[in-house]
Design a protein around this motif. Structure first.
Motif, PDB file in Angstrom:
ATOM      1  N   GLU A   1      -2.769  -5.638   4.449  1.00  0.00           N
ATOM      2  CA  GLU A   1      -3.842  -5.321   4.577  1.00  0.00           C
ATOM      3  C   GLU A   1      -4.499  -5.629   3.545  1.00  0.00           C
TER       4      GLU A   1
ATOM      5  N   PRO B   1      -9.700  -2.319   0.634  1.00  0.00           N
ATOM      6  CA  PRO B   1     -10.893  -1.555  -0.022  1.00  0.00           C
ATOM      7  C   PRO B   1     -11.611  -1.288  -1.509  1.00  0.00           C
TER       8      PRO B   1
ATOM      9  N   PRO C   1     -12.262   7.725  11.787  1.00  0.00           N
ATOM     10  CA  PRO C   1     -11.872   6.690   9.923  1.00  0.00           C
ATOM     11  C   PRO C   1     -11.391   5.857  10.522  1.00  0.00           C
TER      12      PRO C   1
ATOM     13  N   ARG D   1     -15.630  15.211   7.620  1.00  0.00           N
ATOM     14  CA  ARG D   1     -14.611  14.411   6.959  1.00  0.00           C
ATOM     15  C   ARG D   1     -14.309  12.742   6.669  1.00  0.00           C
TER      16      ARG D   1
ATOM     17  N   THR E   1     -13.231  10.054   3.942  1.00  0.00           N
ATOM     18  CA  THR E   1     -12.420   9.505   2.801  1.00  0.00           C
ATOM     19  C   THR E   1     -12.478   9.508   1.252  1.00  0.00           C
TER      20      THR E   1
ATOM     21  N   ARG F   1     -12.021   8.694  -2.943  1.00  0.00           N
ATOM     22  CA  ARG F   1     -10.782   7.838  -3.585  1.00  0.00           C
ATOM     23  C   ARG F   1     -11.563   8.768  -5.081  1.00  0.00           C
TER      24      ARG F   1
ATOM     25  N   HIS G   1      -7.111   9.643   0.601  1.00  0.00           N
ATOM     26  CA  HIS G   1      -7.389   8.335   0.207  1.00  0.00           C
ATOM     27  C   HIS G   1      -6.043   7.066   1.182  1.00  0.00           C
ATOM     28  N   PRO G   2      -5.965   6.700   2.450  1.00  0.00           N
ATOM     29  CA  PRO G   2      -5.635   5.642   2.514  1.00  0.00           C
ATOM     30  C   PRO G   2      -5.107   4.698   1.647  1.00  0.00           C
TER      31      PRO G   2
ATOM     32  N   GLN H   1      -2.069  -0.687   2.351  1.00  0.00           N
ATOM     33  CA  GLN H   1      -1.694  -2.079   1.687  1.00  0.00           C
ATOM     34  C   GLN H   1      -0.102  -2.641   1.496  1.00  0.00           C
TER      35      GLN H   1
ATOM     36  N   SER I   1     -20.452   7.315   5.042  1.00  0.00           N
ATOM     37  CA  SER I   1     -19.906   6.230   6.017  1.00  0.00           C
ATOM     38  C   SER I   1     -21.088   6.388   6.862  1.00  0.00           C
TER      39      SER I   1
ATOM     40  N   ARG J   1     -21.934   5.352  10.855  1.00  0.00           N
ATOM     41  CA  ARG J   1     -21.232   4.561  12.237  1.00  0.00           C
ATOM     42  C   ARG J   1     -22.118   4.395  13.246  1.00  0.00           C
TER      43      ARG J   1
HETATM   44  C1  LIG Z   1      -5.624   2.447   9.757  1.00  0.00           C
HETATM   45  C2  LIG Z   1      -6.673   2.607   8.519  1.00  0.00           C
HETATM   46  C3  LIG Z   1      -6.022   1.864   7.518  1.00  0.00           C
HETATM   47  C4  LIG Z   1      -7.540   1.864   5.776  1.00  0.00           C
HETATM   48  N1  LIG Z   1      -6.996   1.873   4.483  1.00  0.00           N
HETATM   49  C5  LIG Z   1      -7.523   2.026   4.118  1.00  0.00           C
HETATM   50  C6  LIG Z   1      -7.328   1.350   2.554  1.00  0.00           C
HETATM   51  O1  LIG Z   1      -5.896   0.568   2.459  1.00  0.00           O
HETATM   52  N2  LIG Z   1      -8.101   1.351   1.122  1.00  0.00           N
HETATM   53  C7  LIG Z   1      -9.089   2.686   1.646  1.00  0.00           C
HETATM   54  O2  LIG Z   1      -9.662   2.604   0.752  1.00  0.00           O
HETATM   55  N3  LIG Z   1      -9.402   2.885   2.637  1.00  0.00           N
HETATM   56  C8  LIG Z   1      -8.952   2.924   3.635  1.00  0.00           C
HETATM   57  N4  LIG Z   1      -8.330   3.298   5.051  1.00  0.00           N
HETATM   58  C9  LIG Z   1     -10.507   4.270   4.783  1.00  0.00           C
HETATM   59  C10 LIG Z   1     -11.361   3.850   5.603  1.00  0.00           C
HETATM   60  O3  LIG Z   1     -11.680   2.714   5.405  1.00  0.00           O
HETATM   61  C11 LIG Z   1     -12.476   5.180   5.876  1.00  0.00           C
HETATM   62  O4  LIG Z   1     -12.027   5.604   6.814  1.00  0.00           O
HETATM   63  C12 LIG Z   1     -13.392   4.347   6.295  1.00  0.00           C
HETATM   64  O5  LIG Z   1     -13.947   3.119   5.423  1.00  0.00           O
HETATM   65  C13 LIG Z   1     -15.102   5.141   7.353  1.00  0.00           C
HETATM   66  O6  LIG Z   1     -14.584   5.922   5.914  1.00  0.00           O
HETATM   67  P1  LIG Z   1     -14.094   7.480   6.360  1.00  0.00           P
HETATM   68  O7  LIG Z   1     -13.229   7.580   6.221  1.00  0.00           O
HETATM   69  O8  LIG Z   1     -15.387   8.291   5.169  1.00  0.00           O
HETATM   70  O9  LIG Z   1     -16.177   8.101   7.447  1.00  0.00           O
HETATM   71  C14 LIG Z   1      -8.729   3.398   6.130  1.00  0.00           C
HETATM   72  C15 LIG Z   1      -8.174   3.838   7.475  1.00  0.00           C
HETATM   73  C16 LIG Z   1      -7.547   3.188   8.891  1.00  0.00           C
HETATM   74  C17 LIG Z   1      -8.092   4.248   9.188  1.00  0.00           C
END
Ligand SMILES: Cc1cc2nc3c(=O)[nH]c(=O)nc-3n(C[C@H](O)[C@H](O)[C@H](O)COP(=O)(O)O)c2cc1C
Length: 410
Positions: free
Chosen positions: A22, A25, A97, A192, A194, A196, A351-352, A355, A396, A398
């Motif tokens: 990964e 981000p 996402p 919905r 993400t 951070r 916050h995924p 990595q 974000s 689309r």
């Molecule tokens: C499989 C997956 C992995 C992701 N990994 C990260 C990550 O490592 N760091 C991060 O900041 N966001 C991560 N994201 C979030 C995406 O960046 C985010 O979903 C995308 O930018 C769209 O934004 P939203 O979720 O606000 O709609 C991940 C999302 C997915 C689905």
């Protein structure tokens, strides 16, 4: 630690050898106002000074206004020959996402029958070589599709047709069958996002955790100050560091950065300053960067500093486990999305930070230390309470539906 395995299924053979990589981000963050601007960004320093000295409307007029967001994009025509109800279902599905916001789905439409495919132009070979994350993202897309269809009065009959997200082009088929409307609250899909920033450093209480993880079969929650929480933070930082200095991963990240407003408008995917919560003066600076700046030493160091700050204060880690292989990944992506859709009303940020599941040398450690019943860790989520005023609207971008569908003549 709260372990939430609800069912027992064993990991699928040797598929646990996740080799995905990964990116960072969070590493997309640029310098802050106090850092000043690089001399190569002609005119930026003066601009910062002017913005910093101004306030309110004056500042906005001078370029400190918010950058492009989902809401600011110009409307696009719907695809021709597609039932308007289906167009709306697909619009809502695409609010899912995805890694780097690459939106790696494509839909071939034949009446109310859909072939869900991967979009090869949206793959992330440097960070997701096995398309593991792509499959998780498509799972989230399918979950949104199913929920949106249900609310519109259709049952989505879903068949996973592929086996390997790397090999198979068509991943699933969906038939929409008229039925009674489900009443599902679609605002959850619209709202919905993400998050951070704004994570509070107190763990989730049991009631919130139970509600949030209701849709998940296999998970564990580790408070930030538990031994496991600290270990995950350590692994996550190490993996981020490794990835940030890996040129192919950083180059790929740069390719998915949409820094200038015009680029956001034209591409409608990728990582934007607003999406990464880089606002105000810092946002104005970053919007003037070109993608080559992302490769600079300074940018990478700043990125890592941001990761360090993110790991300083938060509630804990939600580790979601699931099976490898296309079906398992889509299932896990769907369950995660169902949980994610509840996060805002519970006042919780997701916050995924995956990595450590992806970088060589870290994957095996995570699997060994955090594996459990029901499969392998597929998501590492920094998960915290957030003050309501810090839970901003989703921004974000689309792609419009017409950009990711094709109508098959009958
Ligand atoms: C499989 C997956 C992995 C992701 N990994 C990260 C990550 O490592 N760091 C991060 O900041 N966001 C991560 N994201 C979030 C995406 O960046 C985010 O979903 C995308 O930018 C769209 O934004 P939203 O979720 O606000 O709609 C991940 C999302 C997915 C689905």
């Amino acid at each position: 630690m709260i372990d939430g395995s609800r069912k027992t299924r064993g990991p699928a053979g040797a598929e646990h050898l996740l080799t995905n990589i990964e990116r960072s981000p969070s590493g997309a963050r640029g310098p802050t106002a106090s850092s000043g601007a690089r001399s190569s960004l002609g005119g930026v320093s003066r601009r910062i000074f002017v913005c910093g000295a101004s306030a309110g409307l004056a500042a906005a007029a001078l370029g400190c206004a918010p950058g492009a967001t989902r809401q600011s994009l110009s409307p696009q025509p719907p695809p021709k020959g597609v039932d308007p109800a289906l167009v709306e279902i697909l619009r809502l599905a695409a609010l899912a996402p995805s890694g780097h916001n690459a939106q790696p789905w494509f839909v071939a439409i034949e009446g109310m029958n859909l072939s869900i495919q991967r979009d090869e132009s949206c793959e992330l070979p440097a960070v997701d070589p096995q398309n593991r994350e792509l499959a998780l993202s498509v799972g989230a897309f399918i979950e949104n599709l199913s929920l949106a269809a249900g609310a519109a009065g259709f049952t989505a009959e879903i068949e996973i047709v592929g086996q390997d997200p790397k090999e198979d082009h068509e991943l699933a088929r969906v038939s929409l069958i008229p039925s009674e409307a489900s009443g599902y609250n679609l605002e959850r899909l619209e709202q919905r996002r993400t998050l951070r920033k704004g994570h509070l450093d107190r763990p989730l209480d049991n009631t919130t955790l139970a509600a949030l993880t209701g849709p998940l079969d296999h998970f564990a929650f580790f408070p930030a100050d538990s031994a496991e929480g600290r270990r995950l933070a350590e692994l996550t930082y190490g993996a981020n560091e490794q990835q940030t200095w890996r040129d192919d991963a950083q180059r790929e990240l740069a390719m998915w950065m949409r820094l200038a407003d015009e680029e956001v408008e034209a591409q409608r995917d990728g990582l934007t300053p607003e999406g990464m919560e880089i606002h105000g003066i810092a946002g104005a600076v970053v919007r003037r960067y070109d993608n080559e700046d992302v490769m600079s030493k300074r940018f990478r160091e700043r990125s890592l500093k941001m990761v360090r700050e993110q790991l300083d204060a938060y509630g804990g880690w939600l580790v979601i486990r699931g099976l490898s292989g296309l079906e398992g990944l889509i299932q896990t992506g769907r369950q995660w999305q169902r949980s994610f859709l509840l996060a805002r009303e519970l006042g919780v940020a997701f916050h995924p930070m995956t990595q450590a599941l992806e970088e060589k040398g870290y994957v095996d450690l995570v699997l060994e230390e955090f594996g459990g019943s029901g499969g392998w860790p597929q998501f590492l989520l920094r998960t915290s309470f957030v003050a309501p005023e810090d839970y901003a609207a989703p921004v974000s971008p689309r792609k419009p539906v017409a950009w990711f569908v094709d109508v098959v003549e009958r």
